[in-house]
Design an enzyme around this catalytic site. Sequence first.
Site, PDB file in Angstrom:
ATOM      1  N   HIS A 166      53.427 104.569  30.231  1.00 46.27           N
ATOM      2  CA  HIS A 166      53.846 104.298  31.614  1.00 46.27           C
ATOM      3  C   HIS A 166      52.823 103.341  32.211  1.00 46.27           C
ATOM      4  O   HIS A 166      51.620 103.458  31.940  1.00 46.27           O
ATOM      5  CB  HIS A 166      53.824 105.578  32.475  1.00 46.27           C
ATOM      6  CG  HIS A 166      55.045 106.432  32.384  1.00 46.27           C
ATOM      7  ND1 HIS A 166      54.975 107.810  32.371  1.00 46.27           N
ATOM      8  CD2 HIS A 166      56.365 106.124  32.326  1.00 46.27           C
ATOM      9  CE1 HIS A 166      56.207 108.309  32.313  1.00 46.27           C
ATOM     10  NE2 HIS A 166      57.069 107.315  32.277  1.00 46.27           N
ATOM     11  N   CYS A 262      50.073 110.656  38.186  1.00 47.26           N
ATOM     12  CA  CYS A 262      51.394 111.145  37.759  1.00 47.26           C
ATOM     13  C   CYS A 262      51.820 112.386  38.533  1.00 47.26           C
ATOM     14  O   CYS A 262      53.004 112.680  38.636  1.00 47.26           O
ATOM     15  CB  CYS A 262      51.387 111.513  36.283  1.00 47.26           C
ATOM     16  SG  CYS A 262      50.782 110.262  35.179  1.00 47.26           S
TER      17      CYS A 262
END
Length: 268
Positions: A166, A262
């Site tokens: 990511h 996150c």
Amino acid sequence: MKPSILMCPPEYFGVRYSINPWMEGQIGRVDSALALRQWIDFYRALKQQADIHLIDPQPHVPDLVFTANAGLILDGHFISSRFKHEERRREEPLFNQWFETRSARSTRLPKNLFFEGAGDALQQPGRNLLWAGYGFRTDRETHQFLAEQLGLEVVSLHLIHPRFYHLDTCLCPLPDDQIMYYPAAFDAASLKLIETRIQPENRIVVSEEDAVHFACNAVLMNRVLFLNHASPKLIQLLEHKGYTPAIQPVSEFLKAGGANKCLTLPLS
Ligand code: ARG
């Protein structure tokens, strides 16, 4: 005004499947009591700087704690995610429902495209620029859609390192045209795109040692930078740039391939 963020208590968090290299060998190995303690400590530290909204934890969606992947929300406009892996697709209706009643505008992604929200889409503070990652989770084709929907310049960055799947695991945009990033996570063309937009003195290059401890997965609140780990050298560098690094360990969440950033989704 305080910034608003979305978090999810880790009541049902754990590693129950493996969809990224960090999760391999970690199934059933999360210390739930420690995870809860780490999450609460982080929550309390953030609470001094931000309004925190919570989504209810649910069983059978152990990665729901990673609210960064719910979607992307900019100026009240929510663009929903579509997860690459079936294991996380069960989170979509939960996140979408939460946002439907709370955002001014909500847009669904075109069919057959994958997009993992703020995990792969990061705005450069104060600029009309959105960094967008592709290569592992998000389809590059979604970037054009984001640009049209949000009226931003979208710069597509190709992620090539499976551990940095990511964009928020390897790049952290900072105010005053600065970024912190781990260059080895990107292909050469993407590094060029970064370098033509960010001046050399504004690039904070993170070492491999810091990168694998998720130093780039940092949350900035009023010059305080919350991160899982930073070497003495990185701490010095950040302080020199005017930030206050606040080490907020989240080792149990690293077992699932996520860290501080996150665990949060900026709502404003
Ligand atoms: N286990 C989760 C996954 O593989 C971790 C998500 C981390 N989130 C992030 N924004 N980097 O999808």
